[in-house]
Design a protein around this motif. Structure first.
Motif, PDB file in Angstrom:
ATOM      1  N   ASP A  62     -18.116  -9.374 -24.683  1.00 33.03           N
ATOM      2  CA  ASP A  62     -19.502  -9.722 -24.371  1.00 33.03           C
ATOM      3  C   ASP A  62     -19.837 -11.196 -24.579  1.00 33.03           C
ATOM      4  O   ASP A  62     -20.932 -11.643 -24.220  1.00 33.03           O
ATOM      5  N   LEU A  63     -18.917 -11.953 -25.177  1.00 33.31           N
ATOM      6  CA  LEU A  63     -19.145 -13.373 -25.428  1.00 33.31           C
ATOM      7  C   LEU A  63     -17.972 -14.185 -24.902  1.00 33.31           C
ATOM      8  O   LEU A  63     -16.811 -13.794 -25.073  1.00 33.31           O
ATOM      9  N   LYS A  64     -18.273 -15.294 -24.267  1.00 27.41           N
ATOM     10  CA  LYS A  64     -17.221 -16.146 -23.696  1.00 27.41           C
ATOM     11  C   LYS A  64     -17.044 -17.400 -24.538  1.00 27.41           C
ATOM     12  O   LYS A  64     -18.015 -18.132 -24.783  1.00 27.41           O
ATOM     13  N   VAL A  99     -26.066 -12.183 -26.584  1.00 25.80           N
ATOM     14  CA  VAL A  99     -25.446 -11.240 -25.649  1.00 25.80           C
ATOM     15  C   VAL A  99     -26.458 -10.766 -24.607  1.00 25.80           C
ATOM     16  O   VAL A  99     -26.130 -10.598 -23.428  1.00 25.80           O
ATOM     17  N   ARG A 100     -27.706 -10.597 -25.027  1.00 24.63           N
ATOM     18  CA  ARG A 100     -28.753 -10.101 -24.121  1.00 24.63           C
ATOM     19  C   ARG A 100     -29.399 -11.207 -23.291  1.00 24.63           C
ATOM     20  O   ARG A 100     -30.168 -10.933 -22.372  1.00 24.63           O
ATOM     21  N   ALA A 101     -29.113 -12.455 -23.592  1.00 27.17           N
ATOM     22  CA  ALA A 101     -29.777 -13.582 -22.926  1.00 27.17           C
ATOM     23  C   ALA A 101     -29.251 -13.775 -21.508  1.00 27.17           C
ATOM     24  O   ALA A 101     -28.149 -13.331 -21.172  1.00 27.17           O
ATOM     25  N   PRO A 102     -30.015 -14.442 -20.647  1.00 22.92           N
ATOM     26  CA  PRO A 102     -29.517 -14.749 -19.301  1.00 22.92           C
ATOM     27  C   PRO A 102     -28.228 -15.568 -19.385  1.00 22.92           C
ATOM     28  O   PRO A 102     -28.121 -16.506 -20.182  1.00 22.92           O
ATOM     29  N   ALA A 103     -27.274 -15.220 -18.549  1.00 27.64           N
ATOM     30  CA  ALA A 103     -25.963 -15.893 -18.577  1.00 27.64           C
ATOM     31  C   ALA A 103     -25.972 -17.104 -17.653  1.00 27.64           C
ATOM     32  O   ALA A 103     -25.175 -17.207 -16.716  1.00 27.64           O
ATOM     33  N   ASP A 104     -26.893 -18.036 -17.939  1.00 25.95           N
ATOM     34  CA  ASP A 104     -27.039 -19.201 -17.068  1.00 25.95           C
ATOM     35  C   ASP A 104     -26.769 -20.522 -17.782  1.00 25.95           C
ATOM     36  O   ASP A 104     -27.026 -21.593 -17.236  1.00 25.95           O
ATOM     37  N   GLY A 105     -26.293 -20.427 -19.034  1.00 28.54           N
ATOM     38  CA  GLY A 105     -25.985 -21.635 -19.785  1.00 28.54           C
ATOM     39  C   GLY A 105     -27.116 -22.141 -20.641  1.00 28.54           C
ATOM     40  O   GLY A 105     -26.950 -23.133 -21.356  1.00 28.54           O
ATOM     41  N   THR A 106     -28.274 -21.491 -20.598  1.00 27.03           N
ATOM     42  CA  THR A 106     -29.413 -21.978 -21.373  1.00 27.03           C
ATOM     43  C   THR A 106     -29.484 -21.366 -22.776  1.00 27.03           C
ATOM     44  O   THR A 106     -30.357 -21.734 -23.555  1.00 27.03           O
ATOM     45  N   THR A 107     -28.585 -20.449 -23.099  1.00 28.98           N
ATOM     46  CA  THR A 107     -28.522 -19.882 -24.449  1.00 28.98           C
ATOM     47  C   THR A 107     -27.073 -19.884 -24.923  1.00 28.98           C
ATOM     48  O   THR A 107     -26.197 -19.317 -24.267  1.00 28.98           O
ATOM     49  N   LEU A 108     -26.840 -20.526 -26.061  1.00 31.12           N
ATOM     50  CA  LEU A 108     -25.513 -20.601 -26.661  1.00 31.12           C
ATOM     51  C   LEU A 108     -25.586 -20.090 -28.094  1.00 31.12           C
ATOM     52  O   LEU A 108     -26.650 -20.059 -28.703  1.00 31.12           O
ATOM     53  N   LEU A 109     -24.442 -19.723 -28.631  1.00 33.57           N
ATOM     54  CA  LEU A 109     -24.346 -19.263 -30.016  1.00 33.57           C
ATOM     55  C   LEU A 109     -23.286 -20.082 -30.730  1.00 33.57           C
ATOM     56  O   LEU A 109     -22.182 -20.284 -30.207  1.00 33.57           O
ATOM     57  N   ALA A 112     -20.969 -18.201 -25.242  1.00 32.83           N
ATOM     58  CA  ALA A 112     -22.093 -17.931 -24.344  1.00 32.83           C
ATOM     59  C   ALA A 112     -21.987 -16.489 -23.865  1.00 32.83           C
ATOM     60  O   ALA A 112     -20.950 -15.838 -24.042  1.00 32.83           O
ATOM     61  N   PRO A 113     -23.045 -15.949 -23.255  1.00 30.85           N
ATOM     62  CA  PRO A 113     -22.937 -14.614 -22.663  1.00 30.85           C
ATOM     63  C   PRO A 113     -21.755 -14.555 -21.694  1.00 30.85           C
ATOM     64  O   PRO A 113     -21.506 -15.502 -20.936  1.00 30.85           O
ATOM     65  N   ALA A 114     -21.027 -13.460 -21.713  1.00 28.03           N
ATOM     66  CA  ALA A 114     -19.752 -13.369 -20.996  1.00 28.03           C
ATOM     67  C   ALA A 114     -19.877 -13.585 -19.496  1.00 28.03           C
ATOM     68  O   ALA A 114     -18.924 -14.066 -18.858  1.00 28.03           O
ATOM     69  N   ALA A 115     -21.014 -13.259 -18.909  1.00 29.99           N
ATOM     70  CA  ALA A 115     -21.173 -13.362 -17.452  1.00 29.99           C
ATOM     71  C   ALA A 115     -21.508 -14.771 -16.978  1.00 29.99           C
ATOM     72  O   ALA A 115     -21.788 -14.961 -15.785  1.00 29.99           O
ATOM     73  N   ILE A 116     -21.476 -15.751 -17.843  1.00 25.81           N
ATOM     74  CA  ILE A 116     -21.804 -17.118 -17.446  1.00 25.81           C
ATOM     75  C   ILE A 116     -20.869 -17.576 -16.327  1.00 25.81           C
ATOM     76  O   ILE A 116     -19.660 -17.331 -16.368  1.00 25.81           O
ATOM     77  N   PRO A 117     -21.374 -18.201 -15.283  1.00 28.32           N
ATOM     78  CA  PRO A 117     -20.514 -18.666 -14.192  1.00 28.32           C
ATOM     79  C   PRO A 117     -19.459 -19.652 -14.700  1.00 28.32           C
ATOM     80  O   PRO A 117     -19.768 -20.521 -15.536  1.00 28.32           O
TER      81      PRO A 117
END
Length: 307
Positions: A99-101, A65-75, A240-245
């Motif tokens: 918070d997660l997409k 959730v705290r990671a950059p929302a650029d696609g480089t961190t997934l859960l 991924a983080p919710a703000a991911i493009p």
């Protein structure tokens, strides 16, 4: 040829895949299996699996959730984390649906009801009879109130009219204690229980899904043994983080679907008693909404206790 944009981190940088189980666990196995295939789809660009167990997945999810929302961190997340934990734990540091997409569904996993040989039962019917003869006298292990292990036993208790004492283990596996007869029963992931079943240290009584598990074809379902409608499973999906493009999310979704659709991936996962269940982001989001609504009602009714 088209080239990635300079700021397109997913296309050009290693991806970190966070899993919420310790090394050797089901999430860790799934993460490493799919990560290797995803690396191939990405042309060799690294996909690094990072184990972050703790607090029923909250530790790993909080990091993502705290990671950059650029696609480089997934859960790689379980259904319990996404659809049950928010209702049994009022103090979560994040909101899964906000918070997660969802990116892609991955795997369905049946659980199997296992008991130690010392209990003296070989069938689900005998287990239920023993539990009825000793109300509150039998114990069962799980990895917490929100887990599929606990929900499966609560469902069986409700349908069979029995009651067992719950022994939650959290992140520690109960299987060694179960094989040692320190607890009497558990609905376990097949991958973890399988070696102990084959060694004769655990007796399988039933699987939780509506159809038999390919890894344990000789074990009947609970539905086959007098409990129609009994159909519970553990499932996993990527978020991924919710703000991911949106464009980056769609590209990761496409890559993951290709990675999971390889025969070698199906074979490895099936051998562990699970089934690849490839699903789009939209399908996963729909499933999360439906199960969240159902689980919220269960917790409100008191069937599932709060932590």
């Amino acid at each position: 040829m088209a080239q990635p944009a300079p700021n397109d981190a997913y296309a050009t940088q290693p991806v970190k895949l966070v899993v919420t189980g310790p090394p050797g666990s089901v999430p860790d196995f799934l993460g490493r299996t799919i990560a290797q295939s995803l690396e191939e789809v990405r042309g060799g660009t690294a996909v690094i699996v990072e184990s972050r167990p703790g607090a029923n997945g909250v530790v790993g999810a909080s990091q993502v959730v705290r990671a950059p929302a650029d696609g480089t961190t997934l859960l790689l997340a379980s259904d319990s984390l996404l659809t049950m934990l928010p209702y049994v734990n009022d103090k979560l540091p994040f909101r899964p649906m906000a918070d997660l997409k969802p990116i892609a569904q991955a795997v369905d996993a049946a659980v199997v009801l296992v008991v130690p040989p010392q209990l003296g039962v070989r069938t689900l019917k005998e287990f239920v009879a023993k539990a009825k003869a000793a109300p509150d006298g039998l114990t069962y292990a799980s990895q917490g109130p929100a887990s599929v292990h606990n929900r499966s036993m609560l469902r069986l208790q409700q349908m069979a009219g029995i009651h067992l004492l719950h022994v939650p283990y959290g992140n520690k596996s109960p299987l060694v204690d179960l094989a040692g007869n320190q607890v009497n029963a558990m609905w376990s992931g097949i991958a973890g229980a399988y070696p102990l079943i084959r060694q004769g240290k655990l007796i399988p009584l039933a699987v939780s899904t509506s159809t038999r598990a390919s890894a344990l074809p000789e074990v009947p379902t609970a539905a086959e043994q007098g409990y129609p409608g009994f159909d519970l499973k553990n499932w996993f999906g990527f978020v991924a983080p919710a703000a991911i493009p949106p464009a980056v999310a769609r590209r990761i979704e496409s890559d993951l679907l290709k990675a999971m659709d390889k025969p070698a991936v199906h074979e490895l996962i099936s051998a562990q008693g699970m089934e690849v269940r490839v699903g789009t982001a939209d399908a996963m989001a729909k499933l999360i909404r439906a199960e969240s609504k159902s689980n919220k009602a269960l917790v409100a009714s008191g069937v599932i206790p709060k932590e």
